[in-house]
Design an enzyme around this catalytic site. Structure first.
Site, PDB file in Angstrom:
ATOM      1  N   LYS A  62      -3.855   2.723  -2.616  1.00 45.03           N
ATOM      2  CA  LYS A  62      -5.250   3.151  -2.574  1.00 45.03           C
ATOM      3  C   LYS A  62      -5.306   4.362  -1.654  1.00 45.03           C
ATOM      4  O   LYS A  62      -5.260   4.228  -0.435  1.00 45.03           O
ATOM      5  CB  LYS A  62      -6.158   2.035  -2.058  1.00 45.03           C
ATOM      6  CG  LYS A  62      -6.155   0.796  -2.940  1.00 45.03           C
ATOM      7  CD  LYS A  62      -7.213  -0.199  -2.511  1.00 45.03           C
ATOM      8  CE  LYS A  62      -8.609   0.248  -2.901  1.00 45.03           C
ATOM      9  NZ  LYS A  62      -8.794   0.353  -4.341  1.00 45.03           N
TER      10      LYS A  62
ATOM     11  N   ASP B 260       0.825  -1.202   0.000  1.00 44.77           N
ATOM     12  CA  ASP B 260       0.000   0.000   0.000  1.00 44.77           C
ATOM     13  C   ASP B 260       0.864   1.259   0.000  1.00 44.77           C
ATOM     14  O   ASP B 260       2.041   1.236   0.372  1.00 44.77           O
ATOM     15  CB  ASP B 260      -0.911   0.017   1.232  1.00 44.77           C
ATOM     16  CG  ASP B 260      -2.225  -0.696   1.000  1.00 44.77           C
ATOM     17  OD1 ASP B 260      -2.512  -1.050  -0.155  1.00 44.77           O
ATOM     18  OD2 ASP B 260      -2.955  -0.904   1.990  1.00 44.77           O
TER      19      ASP B 260
ATOM     20  N   MET C 122      -9.193   9.592   8.281  1.00 49.26           N
ATOM     21  CA  MET C 122      -9.627  10.091   6.969  1.00 49.26           C
ATOM     22  C   MET C 122     -10.711  11.155   7.096  1.00 49.26           C
ATOM     23  O   MET C 122     -11.686  11.175   6.361  1.00 49.26           O
ATOM     24  CB  MET C 122     -10.121   8.928   6.094  1.00 49.26           C
ATOM     25  CG  MET C 122      -9.055   7.889   5.807  1.00 49.26           C
ATOM     26  SD  MET C 122      -9.684   6.383   5.017  1.00 49.26           S
ATOM     27  CE  MET C 122     -10.389   5.535   6.448  1.00 49.26           C
TER      28      MET C 122
END
Length: 262
Positions: free
Chosen positions: A61, A39, A178
């Protein structure tokens, strides 16, 4: 390559960024891999533990960026295991905390793939630890809630007002991942259930040398993040435990929240 020998897949948490926070089990899994699917948030220094013969494929991602389709990652993992490879899916933080680990395990099991999960330290914990503050405390926080600020397309997302009310009533710490891109919406919702003076910490790039932090209050959160130009990846911690941060008393002595350099 032996196509008759079934391989295996391990989902490995690479931790929040500092390569020294890897577990011994993670290091052994990385070293044994013939294929690593990595990642974006994984520190490149972690890959020093990989075999020189291993293939390394970056399958990032990131929100707001071009991403590798999840279906492509699932297919690659399954095919590699069926070809006899030792696959490590290397994820930032912990695979089972907003790392899509649960989705990947489901796909692998449905395909008959043997899968193991190696936990990693999540950034929400590492970020607060770097400030010298806990996530739970017998006097201030009876529990902790990890919640995403990024809703799946078509999903209405978290009811922030209700969550804030629950957090206040049950003495819970909120750790928001996030959430920077939706900070206006999140803070407005939280202010419906929590007082404006509720302590908040924002930690960007937790555990890395480039880590940046800010201590503030819920009422000043949006202004602080904008003024200090804090960006993703950041974790936002809301609750009285933030008062345990080493620099909290310094923050209180100033008329405006200040940015703290690690």
């Amino acid at each position: 390559m032996n196509t008759h020998k079934q391989g295996r897949c391990t989902l490995v948490g690479a931790g929040p960024g500092d390569p020294e926070l890897l577990t011994l089990k993670a290091v052994r899994a990385i070293a044994s891999a013939t294929l690593l699917l990595v990642d974006d948030l994984v520190n490149e220094a972690v890959l020093a533990h990989a075999s020189p013969a291993a293939r390394i494929v970056h399958v990032g991602k990131r929100g707001g960026c071009k991403s590798t389709p999840q279906a492509f990652i699932d297919k690659m993992m399954i095919q590699a295991v069926q070809d006899g490879e030792q696959v490590v899916r290397l994820k930032g933080g912990d695979p089972f905390i907003f790392g899509r680990g649960g989705e990947e395990v489901e796909h692998l099991r449905q395909a008959g793939v043997d899968v193991e999960v190696v936990n990693g330290i999540t950034s929400g914990l590492a970020g607060m630890s770097s400030l010298g503050a806990p996530l739970t405390h017998r006097e201030h926080a009876h529990g902790v809630v990890f919640v995403t600020g990024h809703a799946k397309p078509g999903d209405s997302g978290t009811d922030w007002a209700q969550l804030a009310t629950t957090a206040r009533q049950a003495k819970l710490t909120l750790v928001i991942y996030m959430g920077v891109s939706s900070l206006d919406h999140i803070s407005q919702g939280l202010l419906q259930g929590l007082p404006a003076h509720t302590p908040v910490a924002v930690v960007q790039h937790a555990s890395l040398p480039k880590q940046r932090e800010a201590l503030t209050t819920l009422g000043e959160l949006v202004n602080t993040v904008q003024r200090d130009q804090l960006q993703s990846p950041s974790i936002i911690v809301v609750g009285d435990v933030v008062q345990g941060a080493r620099a909290w008393n310094t923050h209180l002595s100033r008329p405006e929240p200040r940015s703290l350099q690690a």
